[in-house]
Design a protein around this motif. Structure first.
Motif, PDB file in Angstrom:
ATOM      1  N   GLY A  25      29.736 -28.070  -6.774  1.00  0.00           N
ATOM      2  CA  GLY A  25      29.233 -29.405  -7.072  1.00  0.00           C
ATOM      3  C   GLY A  25      27.724 -29.447  -6.871  1.00  0.00           C
ATOM      4  N   ASP A  26      27.270 -30.364  -6.042  1.00  0.00           N
ATOM      5  CA  ASP A  26      25.838 -30.494  -5.777  1.00  0.00           C
ATOM      6  C   ASP A  26      25.357 -29.558  -4.672  1.00  0.00           C
ATOM      7  OD1 ASP A  26      25.582 -32.486  -7.704  1.00  0.00           O
ATOM      8  OD2 ASP A  26      25.993 -34.101  -6.262  1.00  0.00           O
ATOM      9  N   PHE A  27      26.293 -28.892  -4.008  1.00  0.00           N
ATOM     10  CA  PHE A  27      25.920 -28.019  -2.885  1.00  0.00           C
ATOM     11  C   PHE A  27      25.627 -26.614  -3.391  1.00  0.00           C
ATOM     12  CE2 PHE A  27      27.274 -24.830   0.278  1.00  0.00           C
ATOM     13  CZ  PHE A  27      26.355 -25.113   1.274  1.00  0.00           C
ATOM     14  N   GLN A  28      24.443 -26.108  -3.089  1.00  0.00           N
ATOM     15  CA  GLN A  28      24.090 -24.755  -3.494  1.00  0.00           C
ATOM     16  C   GLN A  28      24.420 -23.788  -2.370  1.00  0.00           C
ATOM     17  OE1 GLN A  28      20.211 -24.284  -5.196  1.00  0.00           O
ATOM     18  NE2 GLN A  28      20.361 -22.063  -5.386  1.00  0.00           N
ATOM     19  N   ALA A  29      25.230 -22.753  -2.707  1.00  0.00           N
ATOM     20  CA  ALA A  29      25.694 -21.806  -1.699  1.00  0.00           C
ATOM     21  C   ALA A  29      24.956 -20.475  -1.740  1.00  0.00           C
ATOM     22  CB  ALA A  29      27.196 -21.559  -1.883  1.00  0.00           C
ATOM     23  N   LEU A  30      24.445 -20.079  -2.899  1.00  0.00           N
ATOM     24  CA  LEU A  30      23.699 -18.827  -3.036  1.00  0.00           C
ATOM     25  C   LEU A  30      22.354 -19.113  -3.682  1.00  0.00           C
ATOM     26  CD1 LEU A  30      26.438 -16.331  -4.324  1.00  0.00           C
ATOM     27  CD2 LEU A  30      25.626 -16.612  -1.973  1.00  0.00           C
ATOM     28  N   PHE A  31      21.322 -18.407  -3.193  1.00  0.00           N
ATOM     29  CA  PHE A  31      19.956 -18.636  -3.657  1.00  0.00           C
ATOM     30  C   PHE A  31      19.333 -17.305  -4.092  1.00  0.00           C
ATOM     31  CE2 PHE A  31      21.098 -21.887  -0.660  1.00  0.00           C
ATOM     32  CZ  PHE A  31      20.510 -23.061  -1.120  1.00  0.00           C
TER      33      PHE A  31
END
Length: 234
Positions: A16-22
């Motif tokens: 969703g709106d949560f970014q887990a990997l960058f």
């Protein structure tokens, strides 16, 4: 690396709106074992799910033998020769041990692994082949999960939290079996919270911290202090 079997290129992943990997970039060479370590919530499982198509990405973010596969479905990824032993094992509770193993062979890929060779590796699975898979102990269920993945005769095998929730003696037996598991020209990615175990069996180590690579290198290049700092973010 141009000759890498599998690569991720600036991989990002969201729930969703949560970014887990960058922007995670990792390479796996043919017949190489890569360990990915990190604390809970570091992004390790998200990384594995991205490779296997359980999380869809832009095609160029995951590359298999030079082919961009980040947008493929999980079944399409599996047909390429990428198999995963998932966190929590995820066995079919209504099926027997043997039936769970047979499902792993439905891809029809040729290779060294068959019902017989898996049962030779883990004899308890032959002994208990007619028992519901989820009636086994945690360690035996992990053997079923590994055997099911091997039945697909993959070129690369992904182990997600291979020792999670298992007794030390069971962890020891599974790690002792690893040379036989990945000794047939296979590559592997091992996601693990147990730093010492992961480092002991790997050719290269990556540490994830809050969705980013905080350290990478060969085990003999990395000091315990550097690993600890990268792991805990201190």
């Amino acid at each position: 690396m141009p000759d890498a079997l599998l690569s991720t290129r600036a991989l990002v992943a969201h729930y969703g709106d949560f970014q887990a990997l960058f922007g995670v970039s990792i390479d796996v060479q043919p017949e190489e074992v890569v360990a990915i370590i990190g604390a809970n919530g570091a992004g390790k499982t998200t990384f594995m799910r991205s490779i296997t198509g359980l999380i869809r990405n832009r095609p160029e973010m995951v590359v298999w033998k030079g082919q961009a596969i980040g947008g493929l479905r999980a079944d399409q990824v599996a047909h390429l020769g990428i198999a995963m032993v998932p966190e929590g094992r995820q066995l079919f509770q209504s099926l027997s041990v043997e039936e769970n193993l047979i499902i792993g062979g439905q891809m029809g890929r040729k290779g060294p692994w068959s019902l017989k060779t898996v049962q030779d590796l883990f004899p308890i699975l032959k002994e208990r082949r007619h028992v519901p898979a989820t009636a086994l102990s945690g360690g035996q269920q992990q053997m079923v999960a590994i055997g099911r993945a091997l039945m697909a005769n993959p070129e690369i095998l992904l182990f997600d939290e291979i020792s999670l929730g298992l007794a030390p003696i069971v962890i020891k037996s599974i790690y002792e079996a690893l040379p036989a598991i990945i000794g047939e020209g296979m590559s592997a990615i091992i996601v693990e919270q147990d730093i010492a175990k992961a480092v002991s069996v790997s050719d290269r180590v990556y540490c994830l911290q809050e969705g980013r690579i905080s350290l990478q290198g060969r085990p003999d290049e990395l000091t315990r202090e550097a690993i600890s700092a990268a792991y805990f973010g201190v």
